[in-house]
Design a protein around this motif. Structure first.
Motif, PDB file in Angstrom:
ATOM      1  N   GLY A  98       0.240  -1.624  -0.791  1.00 46.69           N
ATOM      2  CA  GLY A  98       0.113  -0.082   0.014  1.00 46.69           C
ATOM      3  C   GLY A  98       0.990   1.226   0.336  1.00 46.69           C
ATOM      4  O   GLY A  98       1.815   1.486  -0.577  1.00 46.69           O
ATOM      5  N   HIS A  99      -0.025   2.452   0.790  1.00 51.50           N
ATOM      6  CA  HIS A  99       0.742   3.350   0.668  1.00 51.50           C
ATOM      7  C   HIS A  99       1.026   4.259   1.758  1.00 51.50           C
ATOM      8  O   HIS A  99       0.062   4.314   2.760  1.00 51.50           O
ATOM      9  CB  HIS A  99       0.775   4.208  -0.344  1.00 51.50           C
ATOM     10  N   VAL A 101       0.664   8.125   3.774  1.00 54.76           N
ATOM     11  CA  VAL A 101       0.739   9.419   3.280  1.00 54.76           C
ATOM     12  C   VAL A 101       0.832  10.750   4.658  1.00 54.76           C
ATOM     13  O   VAL A 101       0.731  10.373   5.659  1.00 54.76           O
ATOM     14  CB  VAL A 101      -1.142   9.469   3.767  1.00 54.76           C
ATOM     15  N   TYR A 171       0.028   8.785   7.947  1.00 54.78           N
ATOM     16  CA  TYR A 171      -0.724   7.860   8.254  1.00 54.78           C
ATOM     17  C   TYR A 171      -0.983   7.359   7.360  1.00 54.78           C
ATOM     18  O   TYR A 171      -1.196   6.917   5.877  1.00 54.78           O
ATOM     19  CB  TYR A 171      -1.901   8.702   9.042  1.00 54.78           C
ATOM     20  N   GLU A 172      -1.108   5.313   7.810  1.00 52.01           N
ATOM     21  CA  GLU A 172      -1.288   4.445   6.701  1.00 52.01           C
ATOM     22  C   GLU A 172      -2.901   4.423   6.321  1.00 52.01           C
ATOM     23  O   GLU A 172      -3.509   4.980   6.227  1.00 52.01           O
ATOM     24  CB  GLU A 172      -1.354   3.332   7.427  1.00 52.01           C
ATOM     25  N   ASP A 173      -1.895   3.717   4.683  1.00 50.53           N
ATOM     26  CA  ASP A 173      -3.137   4.243   4.110  1.00 50.53           C
ATOM     27  C   ASP A 173      -4.716   3.578   4.222  1.00 50.53           C
ATOM     28  O   ASP A 173      -5.936   3.979   3.408  1.00 50.53           O
ATOM     29  CB  ASP A 173      -2.892   3.419   2.767  1.00 50.53           C
ATOM     30  N   THR A 174      -4.963   2.598   4.903  1.00 47.09           N
ATOM     31  CA  THR A 174      -6.324   1.684   5.566  1.00 47.09           C
ATOM     32  C   THR A 174      -6.858   3.305   6.699  1.00 47.09           C
ATOM     33  O   THR A 174      -7.595   2.252   7.076  1.00 47.09           O
ATOM     34  CB  THR A 174      -5.746   0.798   6.448  1.00 47.09           C
ATOM     35  N   LEU A 175      -6.435   4.426   7.171  1.00 47.09           N
ATOM     36  CA  LEU A 175      -6.925   5.346   7.588  1.00 47.09           C
ATOM     37  C   LEU A 175      -7.398   5.993   6.730  1.00 47.09           C
ATOM     38  O   LEU A 175      -6.912   6.207   5.726  1.00 47.09           O
ATOM     39  CB  LEU A 175      -6.078   5.757   8.404  1.00 47.09           C
ATOM     40  N   GLN A 176      -8.348   6.274   7.451  1.00 49.35           N
ATOM     41  CA  GLN A 176      -9.787   7.784   6.935  1.00 49.35           C
ATOM     42  C   GLN A 176      -9.569   8.762   8.224  1.00 49.35           C
ATOM     43  O   GLN A 176      -9.762   8.534   8.970  1.00 49.35           O
ATOM     44  CB  GLN A 176     -10.899   6.651   6.366  1.00 49.35           C
ATOM     45  N   GLY A 204      -4.514   1.225  11.749  1.00 49.96           N
ATOM     46  CA  GLY A 204      -3.036   0.738  10.804  1.00 49.96           C
ATOM     47  C   GLY A 204      -2.522   2.073  11.554  1.00 49.96           C
ATOM     48  O   GLY A 204      -3.219   2.687  13.008  1.00 49.96           O
TER      49      GLY A 204
END
Lengths: 229, 381
Positions: A98-99, A101, A171-176, A204
């Motif tokens: 993933g990525h 941010v 923050y990791e891409d699994t977080l919003q 994440g």
């Protein structure tokens, strides 16, 4: 590549050991000291190609530099010491899928296999999150070094978590996250000095910084005497 | 996306180092099979799978096991539709719900974006209007001497597009028209001066301070002295309402507002010369044209002249515009003629009956002289 982070958290530096042929890509101006058998290559593309002019422009709008510095070891056991521009911490994140941010200016260095790009977070977040309009998006496999103003603390979010504006590092891409009021009442939120906050959802890793430069500037500004002449 | 029903994504599990790993997922007959980059295998039966959308992009699909001991995630846009079809449609209902949620979220996001943009535009417009208001008020507070200075410099820098006319018939006719209008000008103490220029242009313009340029083409096109009075009244109003200075100040924007508040007018003068050289100083917006029409109607009525004469001149321009040489000059700098005629007539009606004192000029003679200034046989007035 071996990374050791020392002098945490106020004056952190990253001491990186490179073997012959190994490369580290870092922010322009991040190098503090290095061994003699390291060569530096400056370009807008990632090491070995990829990205280029457009990626450079994207980095520029996200608060990073147009250019990247690639330091490559020409002999065994070479060392480079990297540090952020402001007093603060450095954290190491291992990106495997993933990525990640990253807020503009918090990306310090990474493995050459990491692609550094920019991503837009939306008008609402751009206006109220206290961060840049564009964020840095790191993808690929390898280590990413993050820098901050003040200390970095890592949070494993599973569900919801709230961070004050201006304190997000990455923050990791699994977080919003979404902008929200600090308390139920909007007036109460502002009277309490917290105003708007960033409400994270998902699972994440989240990296936060203990201080943020604008608040520091606001506190320091009135104490400075006017420049004469 | 991998070949067939395989997707690149990741998983959360206590069983992998760091609790997160990248994984390749395959949609099998009974469930989702995931294999990490280190070769660890996981399986999540469709019957136990709970779907959720989220992630930084908002488009990441999460598949949770009961108690969330295993979570698979994937951002591939084809993953969600594939889940709906996999396992004989066991997840079809959840996929359908999520799809609807995604659409709803996208609509809301778009709406929020549009609203946000609208708010930004409105704030920007408010700031612009605020500065425009500050600029306009600052202009009103400036002495007339500034207008005269700007007008004089602009006049010197402009190309008049023809020789100045000294034909006494034309000069005296225009003087008589002006002498009727001057006492009723909106600003006292403004020195109006008309320069007649021999050119086929059907046009007239007024520079700040009251410097008016009137082309013989307009004198030829006008059917009566009242029509010329209407045009001159309109141009005088541009000066008394200080449209020229406001035009310059708007070109300077925020800087002008700040400078004018500080009493610095040097910028105005410099921009006036620049605009005059490009023929932009005498171009006014719709709002300014209407304001000048309204002021012209008032002045005409006060001077004992029928205000509708201005509208009648617009009719000539509108109907015969194509046949009158040079009319395009007036039409290009004075748009929206039909609406303006209507407004002038409506305002004239509201004023009621006026005790009219028409000019006693020999307009046929004036027209002849306008065709050949200084050469007409009956050169004596």
């Amino acid at each position: 590549m071996q990374i050791e982070i020392t002098n945490r958290p106020a004056s952190s530096v990253a001491r990186i050991q490179l073997q012959e042929g190994e490369t580290v890509t870092c922010e322009v101006g991040a190098m503090i000291a290095m061994s003699t058998h390291l060569v530096v290559e400056t370009s807008s593309a990632k090491k070995g190609g990829g990205g280029g002019f457009v990626s450079g422009l994207k980095r520029l709008v996200s608060g990073e530099n147009f250019f990247l510095n690639h330091f490559t070891a020409q002999a065994a056991d070479q060392e480079i010491i990297l540090g952020p521009g402001l007093l603060g911490d450095i954290a190491r994140h291992r990106l495997q899928s993933g990525h990640l941010v990253v807020q503009g200016s918090s990306w310090l260095a990474s493995d050459p296999g990491i692609q550094i790009d920019a991503t837009f977070q939306g008008i609402g977040k751009a206006l109220f999150s206290g961060e840049s309009v564009f964020w840095v998006k790191c993808s690929g496999t390898g280590d990413v070094l993050l820098s901050s103003f003040g200390a970095i603390y890592e949070v494993h979010v599973d569900g919801e978590y709230i961070v004050d504006t201006g304190h997000i590092v990455a923050y990791e891409d699994t977080l919003q996250f979404q902008m929200d009021k600090a308390s139920k009442s909007l007036i109460g939120s502002f009277l309490g000095g917290e105003g708007l906050v960033c409400r994270f959802k998902g699972r994440g890793k989240l990296y936060c910084q203990s201080h943020n430069p604008p608040s520091f500037g606001q506190a320091l500004g009135p104490l400075l005497t006017a420049r004469s002449g | 996306m991998m070949s067939g029903s395989s997707f690149q994504g990741g998983l959360f599990s206590d069983e992998v180092p760091g609790k997160r790993a990248g994984a390749t997922m395959r949609l099998g007959v009974n469930g989702i099979d995931a294999e990490t980059q280190d070769g660890q295998s996981f399986s999540l039966p469709y019957a136990q799978c709970r779907l959720e959308m989220g992630g930084a992009s908002g488009r990441m699909v999460f598949c949770h096991s009961p108690h969330r001991t295993l979570t698979l995630f994937c951002e591939d846009p084809a993953f969600l539709p594939a889940l709906g079809e996999a396992g004989r449609g066991q997840l079809a209902e959840q996929v359908s719900q999520l799809t609807q949620e995604v659409r709803r979220a996208r609509k809301q996001s778009m709406l929020r974006g549009v609203l946000g943009l609208l708010v930004v535009v409105l704030i920007g417009y408010g700031v612009y209007r605020g500065f425009a208001g500050v600029t306009a008020n600052s202009i009103e507070a400036l002495p007339i001497a500034i207008d005269e200075k700007v007008g004089k410099l602009a006049m010197e820098s402009m190309d008049l597009e023809g020789p100045k006319v000294t034909d006494p018939v034309l000069v005296q006719a225009v003087d008589e028209i002006m002498s009727r209008l001057k006492p009723h000008a909106g600003t006292a103490g403004m020195n109006f001066e008309v320069t007649i220029v021999d050119a086929p242009l059907v046009n007239a313009y007024c520079l700040p301070g009251g410097q008016i340029v009137l082309f013989t083409g307009l004198l030829k096109a006008a059917k009566s002295p009242e029509q010329v009075a209407g045009v001159l009244g309109h141009e005088m109003a541009h000066a008394t309402l200080r449209h020229g200075l406001k035009r310059i100040a708007n070109s300077l924007g925020v800087i002008a507002a700040v400078n004018l508040l500080l009493g610095d007018t040097s910028g105005l003068v410099a921009v006036a010369v620049e605009l005059a050289q490009h023929g932009l100083l005498t171009r006014h917006d719709r709002e300014q044209e209407t304001a000048s029409d309204v002021e012209a109607v008032r002045m005409m009525a006060a001077a004992g002249l029928a205000p509708t004469a201005l509208a009648d001149f617009f009719v000539i321009m509108e109907k015969d515009g194509g046949d009158v040489p040079g009319a395009i000059a007036w039409l290009s700098s004075h748009p929206q003629l039909v609406e303006r005629q209507k407004e002038i007539r409506q305002r004239s009606e509201k004023l009621g009956a006026i005790e009219q004192r028409p000019f006693k000029l020999d307009w046929e003679q004036v027209s002849r002289h306008a065709k050949e200034p200084g050469k007409a046989k009956d050169a004596k007035p």
